[in-house]
Design a protein around this motif. Structure first.
Motif, PDB file in Angstrom:
ATOM      1  N   CYS A  61       1.167  -0.245  -0.318  1.00  0.00           N
ATOM      2  CA  CYS A  61       1.736  -0.946   0.838  1.00  0.00           C
ATOM      3  C   CYS A  61       3.036  -1.640   0.445  1.00  0.00           C
ATOM      4  CB  CYS A  61       0.741  -1.979   1.369  1.00  0.00           C
ATOM      5  SG  CYS A  61      -0.787  -1.220   1.960  1.00  0.00           S
ATOM      6  N   LEU A  62       3.755  -2.130   1.457  1.00  0.00           N
ATOM      7  CA  LEU A  62       5.017  -2.794   1.179  1.00  0.00           C
ATOM      8  C   LEU A  62       4.834  -4.053   0.343  1.00  0.00           C
ATOM      9  CD1 LEU A  62       6.977  -2.306   4.508  1.00  0.00           C
ATOM     10  CD2 LEU A  62       7.620  -1.472   2.251  1.00  0.00           C
ATOM     11  N   TYR A  63       3.703  -4.734   0.496  1.00  0.00           N
ATOM     12  CA  TYR A  63       3.402  -5.887  -0.346  1.00  0.00           C
ATOM     13  C   TYR A  63       2.214  -5.539  -1.230  1.00  0.00           C
ATOM     14  CZ  TYR A  63       6.589  -8.917   2.186  1.00  0.00           C
ATOM     15  OH  TYR A  63       7.720  -9.483   2.720  1.00  0.00           O
ATOM     16  N   ILE A  64       2.254  -5.986  -2.485  1.00  0.00           N
ATOM     17  CA  ILE A  64       1.185  -5.697  -3.436  1.00  0.00           C
ATOM     18  C   ILE A  64      -0.086  -6.396  -2.980  1.00  0.00           C
ATOM     19  CG2 ILE A  64       0.424  -6.012  -5.831  1.00  0.00           C
ATOM     20  CD1 ILE A  64       3.390  -5.812  -6.616  1.00  0.00           C
ATOM     21  N   GLY A  65      -1.208  -5.700  -3.072  1.00  0.00           N
ATOM     22  CA  GLY A  65      -2.489  -6.241  -2.636  1.00  0.00           C
ATOM     23  C   GLY A  65      -2.999  -7.359  -3.531  1.00  0.00           C
ATOM     24  N   GLU A  66      -4.074  -7.979  -3.084  1.00  0.00           N
ATOM     25  CA  GLU A  66      -4.638  -9.125  -3.790  1.00  0.00           C
ATOM     26  C   GLU A  66      -5.563  -8.730  -4.934  1.00  0.00           C
ATOM     27  OE1 GLU A  66      -6.467 -11.900  -1.124  1.00  0.00           O
ATOM     28  OE2 GLU A  66      -4.856 -11.677   0.329  1.00  0.00           O
ATOM     29  N   GLN A 111       8.525   7.186  -5.199  1.00  0.00           N
ATOM     30  CA  GLN A 111       8.583   6.376  -3.991  1.00  0.00           C
ATOM     31  C   GLN A 111       7.369   5.476  -3.784  1.00  0.00           C
ATOM     32  OE1 GLN A 111      10.148   9.896  -1.634  1.00  0.00           O
ATOM     33  NE2 GLN A 111      11.045   8.166  -0.583  1.00  0.00           N
ATOM     34  N   ARG A 112       6.679   5.108  -4.841  1.00  0.00           N
ATOM     35  CA  ARG A 112       5.641   4.077  -4.758  1.00  0.00           C
ATOM     36  C   ARG A 112       6.336   2.776  -5.105  1.00  0.00           C
ATOM     37  NH1 ARG A 112      -0.264   5.319  -6.751  1.00  0.00           N
ATOM     38  NH2 ARG A 112      -0.901   5.834  -4.660  1.00  0.00           N
ATOM     39  N   VAL A 113       6.541   1.966  -4.098  1.00  0.00           N
ATOM     40  CA  VAL A 113       7.326   0.740  -4.249  1.00  0.00           C
ATOM     41  C   VAL A 113       6.662  -0.362  -3.441  1.00  0.00           C
ATOM     42  CG1 VAL A 113       9.599  -0.306  -3.933  1.00  0.00           C
ATOM     43  CG2 VAL A 113       9.429   2.155  -4.294  1.00  0.00           C
ATOM     44  N   SER A 114       6.603  -1.560  -4.022  1.00  0.00           N
ATOM     45  CA  SER A 114       6.066  -2.719  -3.297  1.00  0.00           C
ATOM     46  C   SER A 114       6.809  -3.979  -3.714  1.00  0.00           C
ATOM     47  CB  SER A 114       4.577  -2.902  -3.582  1.00  0.00           C
ATOM     48  OG  SER A 114       3.827  -1.849  -3.047  1.00  0.00           O
ATOM     49  N   VAL A 115       6.655  -5.008  -2.895  1.00  0.00           N
ATOM     50  CA  VAL A 115       7.260  -6.310  -3.144  1.00  0.00           C
ATOM     51  C   VAL A 115       6.169  -7.263  -3.632  1.00  0.00           C
ATOM     52  CG1 VAL A 115       8.475  -8.264  -2.084  1.00  0.00           C
ATOM     53  CG2 VAL A 115       8.999  -5.925  -1.355  1.00  0.00           C
ATOM     54  N   VAL A 116       6.522  -8.083  -4.594  1.00  0.00           N
ATOM     55  CA  VAL A 116       5.598  -9.104  -5.095  1.00  0.00           C
ATOM     56  C   VAL A 116       5.598 -10.262  -4.101  1.00  0.00           C
ATOM     57  CG1 VAL A 116       5.153 -10.755  -6.954  1.00  0.00           C
ATOM     58  CG2 VAL A 116       6.016  -8.459  -7.500  1.00  0.00           C
ATOM     59  N   ASP A 117       4.409 -10.581  -3.579  1.00  0.00           N
ATOM     60  CA  ASP A 117       4.277 -11.747  -2.705  1.00  0.00           C
ATOM     61  C   ASP A 117       3.475 -12.807  -3.434  1.00  0.00           C
ATOM     62  OD1 ASP A 117       1.739 -10.721  -2.601  1.00  0.00           O
ATOM     63  OD2 ASP A 117       1.664 -10.489  -0.441  1.00  0.00           O
ATOM     64  N   GLN A 118       3.143 -13.871  -2.754  1.00  0.00           N
ATOM     65  CA  GLN A 118       2.457 -14.996  -3.389  1.00  0.00           C
ATOM     66  C   GLN A 118       1.140 -14.586  -4.036  1.00  0.00           C
ATOM     67  OE1 GLN A 118       4.237 -17.838  -3.601  1.00  0.00           O
ATOM     68  NE2 GLN A 118       2.696 -18.433  -5.080  1.00  0.00           N
ATOM     69  N   CYS A 119       0.465 -13.590  -3.465  1.00  0.00           N
ATOM     70  CA  CYS A 119      -0.835 -13.147  -3.996  1.00  0.00           C
ATOM     71  C   CYS A 119      -0.723 -12.533  -5.385  1.00  0.00           C
ATOM     72  CB  CYS A 119      -1.472 -12.126  -3.057  1.00  0.00           C
ATOM     73  SG  CYS A 119      -1.880 -12.780  -1.450  1.00  0.00           S
ATOM     74  N   SER A 120       0.404 -11.940  -5.719  1.00  0.00           N
ATOM     75  CA  SER A 120       0.531 -11.239  -6.992  1.00  0.00           C
ATOM     76  C   SER A 120       1.503 -11.910  -7.963  1.00  0.00           C
ATOM     77  CB  SER A 120       0.932  -9.780  -6.749  1.00  0.00           C
ATOM     78  OG  SER A 120       1.995  -9.690  -5.845  1.00  0.00           O
ATOM     79  N   VAL A 121       1.993 -13.085  -7.626  1.00  0.00           N
ATOM     80  CA  VAL A 121       2.862 -13.836  -8.536  1.00  0.00           C
ATOM     81  C   VAL A 121       2.079 -14.142  -9.805  1.00  0.00           C
ATOM     82  CG1 VAL A 121       3.947 -16.101  -8.896  1.00  0.00           C
ATOM     83  CG2 VAL A 121       4.373 -14.839  -6.796  1.00  0.00           C
ATOM     84  N   LEU A 145      10.955  -4.301  10.770  1.00  0.00           N
ATOM     85  CA  LEU A 145      10.612  -3.080  11.507  1.00  0.00           C
ATOM     86  C   LEU A 145       9.637  -2.222  10.711  1.00  0.00           C
ATOM     87  CD1 LEU A 145      11.115  -1.039  13.855  1.00  0.00           C
ATOM     88  CD2 LEU A 145      12.979  -0.138  12.453  1.00  0.00           C
ATOM     89  N   PHE A 146       9.929  -2.006   9.438  1.00  0.00           N
ATOM     90  CA  PHE A 146       9.072  -1.157   8.624  1.00  0.00           C
ATOM     91  C   PHE A 146       7.750  -1.833   8.286  1.00  0.00           C
ATOM     92  CE2 PHE A 146      12.695   1.504   8.430  1.00  0.00           C
ATOM     93  CZ  PHE A 146      12.210   2.767   8.180  1.00  0.00           C
ATOM     94  N   LEU A 147       7.738  -3.156   8.186  1.00  0.00           N
ATOM     95  CA  LEU A 147       6.488  -3.874   7.971  1.00  0.00           C
ATOM     96  C   LEU A 147       5.587  -3.734   9.200  1.00  0.00           C
ATOM     97  CD1 LEU A 147       4.962  -5.569   5.929  1.00  0.00           C
ATOM     98  CD2 LEU A 147       6.057  -7.594   6.878  1.00  0.00           C
ATOM     99  N   ALA A 148       6.183  -3.832  10.389  1.00  0.00           N
ATOM    100  CA  ALA A 148       5.418  -3.627  11.627  1.00  0.00           C
ATOM    101  C   ALA A 148       4.904  -2.188  11.701  1.00  0.00           C
ATOM    102  CB  ALA A 148       6.283  -3.947  12.845  1.00  0.00           C
ATOM    103  N   LEU A 149       5.721  -1.235  11.307  1.00  0.00           N
ATOM    104  CA  LEU A 149       5.311   0.171  11.289  1.00  0.00           C
ATOM    105  C   LEU A 149       4.140   0.377  10.330  1.00  0.00           C
ATOM    106  CD1 LEU A 149       5.768   3.149  12.063  1.00  0.00           C
ATOM    107  CD2 LEU A 149       7.402   3.272  10.184  1.00  0.00           C
ATOM    108  N   GLU A 150       4.211  -0.251   9.146  1.00  0.00           N
ATOM    109  CA  GLU A 150       3.120  -0.122   8.186  1.00  0.00           C
ATOM    110  C   GLU A 150       1.827  -0.710   8.740  1.00  0.00           C
ATOM    111  OE1 GLU A 150       2.513  -2.549   4.376  1.00  0.00           O
ATOM    112  OE2 GLU A 150       3.321  -0.629   3.689  1.00  0.00           O
TER     113      GLU A 150
END
Length: 163
Positions: free
Chosen positions: A9-14, A47-57, A129-134
């Motif tokens: 996903c766009l953000y890394i899971g928990e 093309q496996r790419v994600s953003v680090v959010d607070q859950c994966s810091v 837009l792409f986050l909403a699409l995901e």
């Protein structure tokens, strides 16, 4: 630890793999993921790419992953969307080489990749837009899975339990 499988996903899971390290923490500081880092698989699935959010810091990127730390001029979500996009897939495909039957790209090759940098407002709109699409895609897949389960239950009800 973040692995390539965590980049769906766009953000890394928990739910990240965890273990204890037996090296000094000072030597690992530069490898610790920060909020907003963009993590890309450089071997295997492109093309496996994600953003680090607070859950994966605080996690550490595993092997075969590259970490980008975008400047203030580049929105992390926009960069992740761009690196996942069909629009950039041609350029990325040309970078990925073959080694022992596995696709891989070097950090030096990634540094040569030129990406457009529109205004931050536009970058954030594209990211949203792409986050909403995901989210829509994930909800749709969930509904399809529920429909499949319902069909299977209907079949069991009609024919009875399998032998």
């Amino acid at each position: 630890m973040v692995q390539a499988r965590d980049l769906e996903c766009l953000y890394i899971g928990e739910k990240l793999e965890s273990f204890s390290l037996l090296v000094s923490s000072s030597s690992l500081k530069r490898y610790v993921l920060r909020k907003g880092d963009v993590v890309l698989s450089v071997r295997g699935s492109s093309q496996r790419v994600s953003v680090v959010d607070q859950c994966s810091v605080g996690a550490i990127a595993g092997t075969n992953l590259a970490v980008f730390r975008p400047s203030e001029r580049l929105d992390s979500l926009f960069l992740a969307v761009l690196l996942r996009s069909d629009w950039l897939s041609g350029a990325l495909s040309r970078l990925y080489g073959q080694s022992s039957g596995t696709r891989s790209v070097s950090l030096a090759q990634l540094r040569l990749l030129e990406v457009p940098v529109p205004s931050l407002v536009v970058q954030r709109e594209v990211g949203a837009l792409f986050l909403a699409l995901e989210r829509f895609r994930m909800a749709t897949l969930g509904m399809l899975e529920s429909r499949q389960q319902l069909a299977e239950l209907s079949l069991i009800k009609l024919l009875g339990e399998p032998l």
